[in-house]
Design a protein around this motif. Structure first.
Motif, PDB file in Angstrom:
ATOM      1  N   GLY A  83      -8.458  -5.057  -2.402  1.00  0.00           N
ATOM      2  CA  GLY A  83      -7.109  -5.580  -2.247  1.00  0.00           C
ATOM      3  C   GLY A  83      -6.446  -5.104  -0.967  1.00  0.00           C
ATOM      4  N   VAL A  84      -6.613  -3.812  -0.631  1.00  0.00           N
ATOM      5  CA  VAL A  84      -6.045  -3.271   0.601  1.00  0.00           C
ATOM      6  C   VAL A  84      -6.576  -4.032   1.817  1.00  0.00           C
ATOM      7  CG1 VAL A  84      -5.982  -1.261   2.135  1.00  0.00           C
ATOM      8  CG2 VAL A  84      -5.656  -0.959  -0.322  1.00  0.00           C
ATOM      9  N   ILE A  85      -7.896  -4.250   1.834  1.00  0.00           N
ATOM     10  CA  ILE A  85      -8.524  -4.910   2.982  1.00  0.00           C
ATOM     11  C   ILE A  85      -8.064  -6.366   3.089  1.00  0.00           C
ATOM     12  CG2 ILE A  85     -10.719  -5.657   3.964  1.00  0.00           C
ATOM     13  CD1 ILE A  85     -11.985  -3.172   2.611  1.00  0.00           C
ATOM     14  N   ILE A  86      -8.070  -7.083   1.973  1.00  0.00           N
ATOM     15  CA  ILE A  86      -7.696  -8.501   1.987  1.00  0.00           C
ATOM     16  C   ILE A  86      -6.239  -8.672   2.409  1.00  0.00           C
ATOM     17  CG2 ILE A  86      -7.311 -10.510   0.511  1.00  0.00           C
ATOM     18  CD1 ILE A  86      -9.812  -9.675  -1.054  1.00  0.00           C
ATOM     19  N   GLN A  87      -5.358  -7.834   1.881  1.00  0.00           N
ATOM     20  CA  GLN A  87      -3.943  -7.918   2.256  1.00  0.00           C
ATOM     21  C   GLN A  87      -3.743  -7.623   3.733  1.00  0.00           C
ATOM     22  OE1 GLN A  87      -2.095  -5.204  -0.491  1.00  0.00           O
ATOM     23  NE2 GLN A  87      -2.750  -6.409  -2.262  1.00  0.00           N
ATOM     24  N   GLY A  88      -4.514  -6.663   4.268  1.00  0.00           N
ATOM     25  CA  GLY A  88      -4.392  -6.321   5.673  1.00  0.00           C
ATOM     26  C   GLY A  88      -4.937  -7.394   6.589  1.00  0.00           C
ATOM     27  N   VAL A  89      -6.129  -7.902   6.272  1.00  0.00           N
ATOM     28  CA  VAL A  89      -6.774  -8.894   7.139  1.00  0.00           C
ATOM     29  C   VAL A  89      -5.992 -10.209   7.134  1.00  0.00           C
ATOM     30  CG1 VAL A  89      -8.845 -10.302   7.453  1.00  0.00           C
ATOM     31  CG2 VAL A  89      -9.059  -7.871   6.951  1.00  0.00           C
ATOM     32  N   LEU A  90      -5.527 -10.635   5.961  1.00  0.00           N
ATOM     33  CA  LEU A  90      -4.788 -11.896   5.860  1.00  0.00           C
ATOM     34  C   LEU A  90      -3.300 -11.729   6.149  1.00  0.00           C
ATOM     35  CD1 LEU A  90      -6.423 -13.480   2.675  1.00  0.00           C
ATOM     36  CD2 LEU A  90      -7.006 -13.861   5.070  1.00  0.00           C
ATOM     37  N   LEU A 209     -17.411   1.312   0.479  1.00  0.00           N
ATOM     38  CA  LEU A 209     -16.247   2.198   0.622  1.00  0.00           C
ATOM     39  C   LEU A 209     -16.364   3.065   1.869  1.00  0.00           C
ATOM     40  CD1 LEU A 209     -15.442   3.484  -2.997  1.00  0.00           C
ATOM     41  CD2 LEU A 209     -13.983   2.116  -1.506  1.00  0.00           C
ATOM     42  N   ILE A 210     -17.549   3.631   2.093  1.00  0.00           N
ATOM     43  CA  ILE A 210     -17.754   4.459   3.289  1.00  0.00           C
ATOM     44  C   ILE A 210     -17.556   3.630   4.554  1.00  0.00           C
ATOM     45  CG2 ILE A 210     -19.478   5.768   4.594  1.00  0.00           C
ATOM     46  CD1 ILE A 210     -20.647   6.666   1.900  1.00  0.00           C
ATOM     47  N   ALA A 211     -18.100   2.410   4.551  1.00  0.00           N
ATOM     48  CA  ALA A 211     -17.947   1.529   5.716  1.00  0.00           C
ATOM     49  C   ALA A 211     -16.482   1.166   5.941  1.00  0.00           C
ATOM     50  CB  ALA A 211     -18.790   0.269   5.525  1.00  0.00           C
ATOM     51  N   ALA A 212     -15.752   0.881   4.858  1.00  0.00           N
ATOM     52  CA  ALA A 212     -14.332   0.524   4.987  1.00  0.00           C
ATOM     53  C   ALA A 212     -13.523   1.691   5.541  1.00  0.00           C
ATOM     54  CB  ALA A 212     -13.785   0.082   3.634  1.00  0.00           C
ATOM     55  N   LEU A 213     -13.785   2.893   5.050  1.00  0.00           N
ATOM     56  CA  LEU A 213     -13.075   4.070   5.553  1.00  0.00           C
ATOM     57  C   LEU A 213     -13.392   4.322   7.024  1.00  0.00           C
ATOM     58  CD1 LEU A 213     -13.489   6.456   2.479  1.00  0.00           C
ATOM     59  CD2 LEU A 213     -11.339   5.498   3.317  1.00  0.00           C
ATOM     60  N   SER A 214     -14.646   4.074   7.418  1.00  0.00           N
ATOM     61  CA  SER A 214     -15.025   4.282   8.819  1.00  0.00           C
ATOM     62  C   SER A 214     -14.372   3.263   9.746  1.00  0.00           C
ATOM     63  CB  SER A 214     -16.547   4.223   8.961  1.00  0.00           C
ATOM     64  OG  SER A 214     -17.027   2.910   8.742  1.00  0.00           O
ATOM     65  N   GLU A 218      -9.793   0.563  13.074  1.00  0.00           N
ATOM     66  CA  GLU A 218      -9.841  -0.825  13.515  1.00  0.00           C
ATOM     67  C   GLU A 218      -8.930  -1.707  12.671  1.00  0.00           C
ATOM     68  OE1 GLU A 218     -13.492   1.101  15.086  1.00  0.00           O
ATOM     69  OE2 GLU A 218     -12.343   1.191  13.247  1.00  0.00           O
ATOM     70  N   LEU A 219      -8.861  -1.418  11.376  1.00  0.00           N
ATOM     71  CA  LEU A 219      -7.955  -2.171  10.512  1.00  0.00           C
ATOM     72  C   LEU A 219      -6.507  -1.931  10.904  1.00  0.00           C
ATOM     73  CD1 LEU A 219      -7.476  -4.008   8.084  1.00  0.00           C
ATOM     74  CD2 LEU A 219      -7.695  -2.011   6.585  1.00  0.00           C
ATOM     75  N   ASP A 220      -6.172  -0.701  11.285  1.00  0.00           N
ATOM     76  CA  ASP A 220      -4.816  -0.402  11.765  1.00  0.00           C
ATOM     77  C   ASP A 220      -4.474  -1.240  12.994  1.00  0.00           C
ATOM     78  OD1 ASP A 220      -4.015   1.453   9.858  1.00  0.00           O
ATOM     79  OD2 ASP A 220      -4.940   3.124  10.916  1.00  0.00           O
ATOM     80  N   ARG A 274       3.891   1.838  -0.861  1.00  0.00           N
ATOM     81  CA  ARG A 274       5.297   2.252  -0.940  1.00  0.00           C
ATOM     82  C   ARG A 274       5.437   3.777  -0.841  1.00  0.00           C
ATOM     83  NH1 ARG A 274       8.933  -1.633  -2.679  1.00  0.00           N
ATOM     84  NH2 ARG A 274      10.371  -0.062  -3.468  1.00  0.00           N
ATOM     85  N   LEU A 275       4.403   4.504  -1.280  1.00  0.00           N
ATOM     86  CA  LEU A 275       4.463   5.960  -1.248  1.00  0.00           C
ATOM     87  C   LEU A 275       4.002   6.538   0.089  1.00  0.00           C
ATOM     88  CD1 LEU A 275       3.026   6.744  -4.813  1.00  0.00           C
ATOM     89  CD2 LEU A 275       5.409   6.964  -4.064  1.00  0.00           C
ATOM     90  N   LEU A 276       3.032   5.869   0.741  1.00  0.00           N
ATOM     91  CA  LEU A 276       2.402   6.453   1.929  1.00  0.00           C
ATOM     92  C   LEU A 276       2.623   5.667   3.215  1.00  0.00           C
ATOM     93  CD1 LEU A 276      -1.072   7.652   0.589  1.00  0.00           C
ATOM     94  CD2 LEU A 276       0.925   9.026   1.108  1.00  0.00           C
ATOM     95  N   GLY A 277       2.970   4.399   3.109  1.00  0.00           N
ATOM     96  CA  GLY A 277       3.080   3.595   4.312  1.00  0.00           C
ATOM     97  C   GLY A 277       1.822   2.786   4.568  1.00  0.00           C
ATOM     98  N   GLU A 278       1.668   2.311   5.806  1.00  0.00           N
ATOM     99  CA  GLU A 278       0.641   1.329   6.139  1.00  0.00           C
ATOM    100  C   GLU A 278      -0.628   1.922   6.737  1.00  0.00           C
ATOM    101  OE1 GLU A 278       0.657  -1.818   5.512  1.00  0.00           O
ATOM    102  OE2 GLU A 278       2.725  -2.168   4.890  1.00  0.00           O
ATOM    103  N   GLU A 279      -0.667   3.209   7.051  1.00  0.00           N
ATOM    104  CA  GLU A 279      -1.846   3.770   7.702  1.00  0.00           C
ATOM    105  C   GLU A 279      -3.077   3.598   6.808  1.00  0.00           C
ATOM    106  OE1 GLU A 279      -3.398   7.924   9.765  1.00  0.00           O
ATOM    107  OE2 GLU A 279      -1.385   7.804   8.914  1.00  0.00           O
ATOM    108  N   SER A 280      -4.123   3.011   7.358  1.00  0.00           N
ATOM    109  CA  SER A 280      -5.207   2.485   6.526  1.00  0.00           C
ATOM    110  C   SER A 280      -6.060   3.556   5.851  1.00  0.00           C
ATOM    111  CB  SER A 280      -6.115   1.569   7.362  1.00  0.00           C
ATOM    112  OG  SER A 280      -5.408   0.435   7.791  1.00  0.00           O
TER     113      SER A 280
END
Length: 339
Positions: A83-90, A209-214, A218-220, A274-280
């Motif tokens: 969900g985090v990735i899809i919301q960010g990319v779209l 998960l490891i790939a997404a965190l790495s 780039e997502l930011d 809402r608790l942490l902000g947008e940093e990926s």
């Protein structure tokens, strides 16, 4: 200096929240193993996990509750990060795997795989990934054509999800034995799992998960806008595709054993954002823990609130996620996020 202090405070807040989530997850996991139709003392739970348990209680823990707990942890973490990735990319806070058809695409591919090769358990996560990828690529094409209008994208996702769901119904009609426990699969849940069934999905989720965190940096950059990302030397189009493939792998692997669970990929990312902000990076990590905590807590509630009856996990998630999605939709409309 002010920037450094802000970053330091944010980092401490992220670490504190992640530590809190990890602690709550441990407590929730212990509750899942100890409580149910047959309450089991914690000392017997520990003995069973260490291989020193005997008798009925040890069997219940090792062959019923432990696979169920692992299913909650894996599905919660995978769907939340997807969900985090899809919301960010779209660039759409309303997007989530179950809302835009990703889960249904994975479900259709899983149904076809079970119908064609019923004994190939290890192929199920691969098929689910292919179906989820098909769903997410359809959404990506629509977002490009429609200018990524938020409500338009959600409506298109509902249509895609309906088509995939109709495909699942057609497969089950022609191959009634394709999905054993079809009702459970359609609603979503983690009952009747085994560690052997979870193993292939575990490796897919871990690697994704490891790939997404790495790729969090780039997502930011991608969140700053396509033009900005390209000006910094990133191939925005290629990066979007890679990230959406990771989101599809996460959602597909989760669907392959938990069925069409809804709203995990919507609730957990929004709460953590809402608790942490947008940093990926902290958002992905906290969403993984938050999604796992959400599912373990809801699964425990589904067993205890209506005992001796058990409410399906997917029903509990829908009861929690449906009102939240309506609130979020109304909030976006008021904030000018309409079509």
């Amino acid at each position: 200096m002010r920037s450094w202090r802000t970053s330091s405070v944010g980092s401490k807040r992220s670490l504190g929240l992640i530590a809190l989530l990890a602690g709550l997850l441990v407590l929730s996991s212990a509750g899942n193993l100890a409580f149910g139709a047959v309450p089991i003392p914690l000392r017997e739970v520990v003995s069973a996990l260490l291989g020193r348990g005997e008798g009925t209680h040890a069997a219940i823990i090792l062959y019923a509750r432990l696979p169920r707990l692992c299913g909650c942890l894996l599905a919660g973490a995978a769907l939340a990060c997807s969900g985090v990735i899809i919301q960010g990319v779209l660039n759409n806070p309303l997007a989530a795997p179950n809302i835009i058809g990703v889960n249904s695409g994975a479900g259709l591919a899983t149904a076809i795989c079970c119908a064609v090769a019923p004994g190939a358990v290890r192929l199920t996560p691969v098929a689910a990934f292919a179906g989820a990828l098909a769903g997410v690529l359809l959404v990506l094409v629509i977002s490009e054509r429609a200018g990524a209008a938020r409500i338009t994208l959600v409506l298109a996702g509902v249509a895609i999800s309906s088509m995939f769901s109709a495909g699942i119904d057609a497969v089950v009609t022609f191959f009634p034995d394709a999905l054993s426990g079809y009702t459970d699969f359609r609603i979503g849940g983690v009952r009747n799992l085994s560690m052997a069934r979870l193993t292939p999905a575990f490796w897919v989720i871990l690697i994704a998960l490891i790939a997404a965190l790495s790729l969090s940096n780039e997502l930011d950059l991608l969140l700053l806008g396509r033009e900005t990302a390209q000006s910094l030397g990133l191939s925005a189009k290629g990066l979007r595709l890679v990230l959406l493939m990771l989101a599809a792998a996460l959602a597909g692997a989760a669907v392959s054993f938990s069925g069409l669970l809804g709203f995990v990929g919507l609730l957990a990312p929004h709460i953590m954002r809402r608790l942490l902000g947008e940093e990926s990076f902290p958002l992905l990590l906290s969403s993984a823990l938050g999604g796992a905590l959400l599912l373990t807590a809801c699964d425990l509630a589904s067993r205890l609130l209506f005992a001796p009856f058990e409410l399906p996990l997917g029903v509990v998630m829908s009861l929690a996620g449906g009102p939240f999605f309506i609130w979020l939709l109304l909030r976006q409309r008021r904030g000018g996020g309409g079509p």
